[in-house]
Design an enzyme around this catalytic site. Structure first.
Site, PDB file in Angstrom:
ATOM      1  N   ASN A 450       0.834  -1.201   0.000  1.00  0.00           N
ATOM      2  CA  ASN A 450       0.000   0.000   0.000  1.00  0.00           C
ATOM      3  C   ASN A 450       0.872   1.257   0.000  1.00  0.00           C
ATOM      4  O   ASN A 450       1.803   1.383   0.785  1.00  0.00           O
ATOM      5  CB  ASN A 450      -0.904   0.017   1.228  1.00  0.00           C
ATOM      6  CG  ASN A 450      -1.666  -1.282   1.394  1.00  0.00           C
ATOM      7  OD1 ASN A 450      -2.336  -1.731   0.487  1.00  0.00           O
ATOM      8  ND2 ASN A 450      -1.538  -1.888   2.548  1.00  0.00           N
ATOM      9  N   HIS A 482      11.315  -5.938  -1.810  1.00  0.00           N
ATOM     10  CA  HIS A 482      10.208  -6.171  -2.753  1.00  0.00           C
ATOM     11  C   HIS A 482       9.129  -5.096  -2.585  1.00  0.00           C
ATOM     12  O   HIS A 482       8.699  -4.473  -3.568  1.00  0.00           O
ATOM     13  CB  HIS A 482       9.628  -7.562  -2.472  1.00  0.00           C
ATOM     14  CG  HIS A 482       8.491  -7.963  -3.356  1.00  0.00           C
ATOM     15  ND1 HIS A 482       8.609  -8.923  -4.330  1.00  0.00           N
ATOM     16  CD2 HIS A 482       7.194  -7.561  -3.403  1.00  0.00           C
ATOM     17  CE1 HIS A 482       7.444  -9.091  -4.941  1.00  0.00           C
ATOM     18  NE2 HIS A 482       6.565  -8.267  -4.386  1.00  0.00           N
ATOM     19  N   GLU A 483       8.697  -4.878  -1.353  1.00  0.00           N
ATOM     20  CA  GLU A 483       7.591  -3.947  -1.127  1.00  0.00           C
ATOM     21  C   GLU A 483       7.983  -2.498  -1.404  1.00  0.00           C
ATOM     22  O   GLU A 483       7.168  -1.710  -1.896  1.00  0.00           O
ATOM     23  CB  GLU A 483       7.066  -4.089   0.310  1.00  0.00           C
ATOM     24  CG  GLU A 483       6.563  -5.480   0.660  1.00  0.00           C
ATOM     25  CD  GLU A 483       5.562  -6.045  -0.339  1.00  0.00           C
ATOM     26  OE1 GLU A 483       4.758  -5.267  -0.899  1.00  0.00           O
ATOM     27  OE2 GLU A 483       5.589  -7.267  -0.582  1.00  0.00           O
ATOM     28  N   GLU A 505       4.603  -7.311 -10.187  1.00  0.00           N
ATOM     29  CA  GLU A 505       5.153  -8.362  -9.324  1.00  0.00           C
ATOM     30  C   GLU A 505       6.476  -8.912  -9.854  1.00  0.00           C
ATOM     31  O   GLU A 505       7.373  -9.234  -9.078  1.00  0.00           O
ATOM     32  CB  GLU A 505       4.135  -9.498  -9.152  1.00  0.00           C
ATOM     33  CG  GLU A 505       2.853  -9.094  -8.457  1.00  0.00           C
ATOM     34  CD  GLU A 505       3.069  -8.525  -7.058  1.00  0.00           C
ATOM     35  OE1 GLU A 505       4.177  -8.670  -6.493  1.00  0.00           O
ATOM     36  OE2 GLU A 505       2.124  -7.903  -6.532  1.00  0.00           O
TER      37      GLU A 505
END
Length: 1065
Positions: A450, A482-483, A505
């Protein structure tokens, strides 16, 4: 809120009134003419006529002049007219009742509809039909529940007639726009004002959302997403001058999870409107939408509310246009009890405190963004913070005890560095003023990106240095990398639609390795660890006939969840890595910078990426059509195997062929899509020639045909090696002569080949043998050189390749022969390396990574295959812990020691580990203690653990899947886990069915090592009785088990014969 706009609505109404007035005047004139004609027709009763198509009094009054009509005749006609009116009234009433029943059946209160909000006392209420409030103008309301009905056929016909009268301003609106997967496209959200009130005492919330929408095509319906919400009121307005737009009603349509607002008139194109929806819902006790979680602090259970909206669950928290293409700005306000704090994507702008112990937090407006990465949380966590060079405030929120222990400090530190790294790499600043990291006890995934409020499950962000291994530190690091990458790929630039989910992704997964290399340059993640953790793993999955393209069509709602799998993540990452290597990393980087700059705050599809990268190549003097090359890799499933054959009849010529690699060739003949397709790829084949002491420079051959001849200088005794460092997404096979030369090279001087090439050879050989392309002994001959191997990566590749083979054989009588052969290859290195003596602190991590990971890998192999010294050492360490209550087991091998001890020792050890699992507060320790419990040889204990796994108070929901899978990997528990899975399927599917690939992970984990005819039959029989969900996962499971059974029938005897001979020599 009324919106500013033109006076078009009033003008339209005025025009309509004038048209109706003209029509009425014309009808009256025609009626007068008919009466005059009737009077002229004569005076006999038989001359009386019925009016044309009219059941009213005009025809019944007759044509006789009133002065000559007898009273009795007049009375008779009046009676007849009254009777006809009564019959007509009854008919209309009956029709209305029938239509009302039909409409109610379509509404949310119908069977299968969405239930309303349970009352405070816990009794569920169901919505009734919509009621029109005559005082409300443009507002429709229903007390306490969503309601209304779809328009009738007659209403739709009248609407079409009105459209025809208005002329060819637009094409007629398609019928039932709420029945389609995608929203109609007539409306576009511009801005959301969302006000929430959260009641954490009874886990409900109420909301009011005001959406400014632009109308792009005339429409009489407002269709937007909503699911599991009780809609109390809907209102639509244009501007202050035009006022309200009359709302005929509204209804929820659960099949497509939409709210439909039916209007009394069409909205005009090129105008803006404001939609207001008042609603309420539950803070669910599950894993999606706006849900609740809890933790225990000082013996008290505390609750928090948190969101998970990706991919399609924002609609469970507020009515919205829940597709990635519909970007808008958001202004969020959250009212909550003052004992809690609230978080969202943006910083708090103002907080308003009330006397009754409540506070309302008003958050700053977001940039343009999609609904799926909107987020909020209500909790009583504490935080630590830091600031980046560019002024971005970074905070990590977690349980107060975890913050106090410093468990979030590592994540906070690397997040700051990663934002600075990505800003420099992409040349695009981070777009928000802050980034909060939130560690929650319960979450369906490792993390969710988010924008400005990334949410992590505790196990993937909290790290206690005193009890965390290097491998755990690596897991935490890569999830965070990654985030943070998603803040650019996914949040700033978002895929147009879910078919290209790999665009976000795949990039985030690839950058896990690039970003970790930035943090720890000596670890060589992108060049080495990527092979074993991504490439080799996804090629196992993509080698099935039931695989699918990385870009796949999304035609129905269930397809959206299905695209989130390892093909999107890992194959996407592998294709990006291949692309970066053949483009050149610096050109690739400049292309990404352009892509993000061009599409920031917007959406992009794969062709947008291909075009930008092609332009970057062109500026560098290279003319390659990236789309033409990459479409074959993204739109076709699977991957090729390249076979390089030396041509014995022509000197210095080789034959290169390509074909679609499939593990089970019989599955290929069954799959219709594979029978009818001859797959070809444009393959960037890198190749070298070498001998015992020298390797040539690398050349690249683009292979695009099924078979090609190429000239290459090849001396006697020289070998060929293709796909250098495994940068390409394909396998390479050779003739047996070349394989033997490569094996000889590894045994004589393996360092002539790079670390990555050695790991690649091992994985290719095992996979080619498994699929029948190679004799079974070739890969086992290759690993004979490992006694001289001092690098981690080839050992890791061998360990991962041996694992599925071990599971195929571990319940067979001759298993000990295989076991003995593997131990023979491991023994020398195990003795050389020994066991670690001391624990590690943070300063030693980087220097010791390669050596300690190698030692850990060898110890794991030794203990797994039954090395006596390894078993003895593990038992001693466990016994010492139990007797002294001091855990002196080295951190990097704790999971191995725990598992080995539980499998070897008695029930008391299991109970001791179970007790420690409950008492520890360190999340990394909790994870490996729980997994150790699955290692027992005692079937009663394994059954007990399986049953306990479904108790959410004992085992967190996301951890229960891992318990079941780990029991299935234990040869003593495989059949137990398989039976448990079938018996509890309804419970498991209810819990995990909507959570992206959790169901897929569970199905695969429980079935992947079933390998008998009986188990295959059980799987097929189960598929006949289950309810049809997760069909793709079950088809993949059947193919995998069929391949296991086939391999055993064809190759196990060949394998054991060779092993017997090898052990005798």
């Amino acid at each position: 809120m009324a919106l500013d706009g033109a006076r078009g609505a009033r003008d339209e109404e005025s025009r309509e009134k004038k048209k109706k007035k003209k029509r009425r005047k014309k009808e009256e004139e025609e009626e007068g003419e008919e009466e005059e004609e009737g009077a002229e027709a004569g005076g006999s009763p038989s001359a009386a006529t019925m009016g044309d198509g009219d059941a009213g009094g005009r025809g019944l009054a007759g044509a006789r002049p009133r002065g000559t009509e007898r009273p009795s005749a007049v009375h008779g006609r009046l009676v007849l007219a009254f009777a006809v009116c009564i019959v007509a009234l009854l008919a209309v009433t009956a029709l209305a009742v029938l239509l009302s029943l039909r409409f109610d059946g379509c509404g949310p209160g119908a069977p299968g509809g969405a239930p309303g909000l349970p009352a405070r006392g816990g009794n569920a209420s169901f919505p009734g039909p919509a009621r029109r409030d005559p005082q409300a103008g443009g507002e429709a309301s229903t007390p306490g529940a969503p309601a209304a009905r779809p328009p009738s056929d007659a209403e739709r016909e009248r609407e079409r007639e009105r459209e025809r009268e208005r002329g060819p301003e637009r094409e007629p609106e398609r019928e039932h726009p709420w029945t389609h997967l995608r929203l109609p496209g007539h409306l576009k959200p511009l801005h959301y004002n969302l006000m929430l009130t959260a009641f954490m005492d009874n886990f409900t919330f109420s909301g009011e959302v005001n959406v400014e929408i632009a109308c792009t095509n005339r429409t009489r319906y407002v269709v937007l997403h909503a699911s599991r919400v009780a809609v109390d009121k809907v209102q639509l307005a244009e501007d202050r001058a035009a006022g309200a737009v009359p709302v005929a009603g509204f209804f929820l349509y659960p099949q497509t999870q939409v709210l439909v607002v039916v209007l009394n008139r069409s909205l005009d194109a090129h105008r803006n409107y404001n939609l207001k929806v008042v609603y309420s819902a539950l803070i669910e006790n599950e894993l999606l939408g706006f849900f609740r979680s809890s933790y225990v602090l000082h013996g008290e259970r505390r609750f928090l509310g948190v969101t998970q909206f990706s991919p399609t669950h924002a609609r469970k928290a507020f009515p919205c246009f829940d597709e990635p293409i519909y970007k808008a700005t958001f202004k969020i306000s959250i009212k909550h009890q003052a004992t809690y704090l609230s978080l969202s994507n943006m910083p708090v702008e103002t907080s308003v405190f009330e006397e009754d112990g409540w506070v309302t937090d008003h958050f700053s407006q977001t940039p343009l963004m999609s609904t799926y990465y909107l987020a909020w949380a209500i909790c009583n966590f504490t935080y630590r913070e830091t600031t980046t060079k560019s002024g971005v405030a970074v905070r990590l929120y977690a349980r107060p005890d975890a913050i106090r222990r410093g468990s979030g400090d590592y994540a906070l530190h690397i997040t700051k560095r990663l934002i600075e790294f990505y800003e420099d790499y992409f040349k695009v600043p981070y777009s928000l003023p802050k980034l909060d990291l939130l560690a929650v006890p319960k979450h369906p995934y490792a993390a969710m990106e988010n924008w400005g409020l990334s949410i992590f499950v505790e196990q993937r962000i909290l790290l206690d240095p005193s009890v965390s291994s290097i491998s755990y530190l690596l897991d935490v690091t890569m999830v965070i990398v990654h985030e943070i990458c998603h803040q650019w790929f996914g949040d700033l630039v978002t895929p147009v639609w879910w078919e290209d989910v790999w665009l976000k992704e795949g990039f985030a997964h690839y950058f896990e390795f690039v970003g970790t290399d930035y943090l720890y340059p000596g670890w060589n993640m992108e060049k080495q660890r990527f092979l074993t953790d991504v490439l080799h793993e996804v090629m196992l999955l993509d080698g099935l006939a039931s695989s699918h393209p990385v870009s796949q069509e999304v035609l129905q709602a269930t397809d959206i969840d299905r695209v989130f799998d390892w093909i999107a993540y890992k194959k996407g990452a592998a294709l990006i890595r291949m692309l970066a290597n053949f483009m050149g990393h610096s050109v690739f980087q400049r292309g990404l910078q352009d892509y993000l700059t061009i599409h920031k705050y917007g959406n992009a599809a794969r062709n947008d990426l291909w075009n930008t990268l092609s332009e970057a190549l062109k500026r560098n003097g290279k003319f390659v059509n990236i789309q033409e090359v990459m479409d074959q890799w993204t739109l076709q499933m699977g991957y090729p195997v390249i076979t390089i054959l030396g041509n014995l009849t022509a000197e210095n010529r080789i034959i290169i062929t390509q074909q679609h690699f499939i593990y089970d060739i019989s599955a290929k003949t069954k799959a219709l899509q594979l029978q009818n397709n001859s797959y070809l790829w444009q393959i960037p084949l890198t190749i070298v020639v070498g001998n015992r002491s020298h390797v040539s420079s690398e050349a690249i051959i683009w292979v695009s045909n099924k078979s090609e001849h190429h000239r290459i200088t090849l001396d006697k005794g020289s070998w060929l090696l293709g796909n250098i460092n495994q940068t390409g997404y394909f396998r390479v096979n050779y003739d047996l002569r070349n394989w033997r030369l490569l094996i000889d090279q590894l045994i004589r001087n393996h360092q002539v080949l790079s670390v990555s090439n050695r790991a690649g050879l091992i994985d290719d050989a095992f996979s080619l043998a498994r699929a029948g392309y190679l004799p079974q002994h070739i890969p086992l001959e290759i690993i004979r050189y490992l006694s001289e191997e001092k690098d981690f990566l080839p050992w890791h590749a061998a360990s991962r390749a041996l694992y599925p083979l071990d599971k195929l054989l571990d319940r067979m009588e001759k298993y000990n022969v295989f076991n003995e052969y593997i131990l023979k290859q491991v023994a020398t290195t195990y003795i050389k390396l020994g066991w670690p003596k001391n624990n590690f602190n943070g300063s030693l991590v980087q220097a010791s990574y390669q050596h300690e990971e190698l030692r850990r890998e060898v110890i794991m192999l030794a203990c797994s295959f039954g090395n006596k010294h390894c078993h003895q050492q593990a038992s001693t360490l466990i016994s010492d812990w139990i007797s002294s209550n001091r855990n002196r087991i080295p951190l990097n091998v704790r999971d191995i020691v725990y598992c080995t001890g539980v499998s070897l020792l008695d029930e008391d050890v299991w109970e001791f580990i179970w007790m420690k699992f409950h008492s520890t507060t360190a999340v990394s320790e909790k994870k490996i203690l729980l997994e150790a419990l699955t290692c027992s040889d005692d079937r009663n204990l394994l059954n007990r653990l399986l049953n306990l796994s479904l108790n959410s108070e004992v085992v967190l929901d996301q951890d229960a899947i891992d318990v079941i899978i780990h029991v299935a990997r234990n040869p003593h528990g495989r059949d137990l886990a398989w039976k448990f899975f079938r018996d509890k399927w309804k419970i498991l599917n209810t819990r995990y069915g909507e959570a992206l690939f959790m169901n897929s992970k569970l199905i695969s984990g429980v079935t992947e090592f079933l390998n008998t005819e009986g188990e295959l039959k059980e799987l097929k029989n189960f598929m006949k009785t289950y309810d049809g969900v997760a069909a793709a996962s079950f088809l993949r499971a059947v193919e995998t088990v069929e391949a296991n059974v086939r391999w055993k029938a064809l190759y196990q005897d060949e394998l054991f014969q060779w092993l017997g001979k090898a052990l005798r020599h």
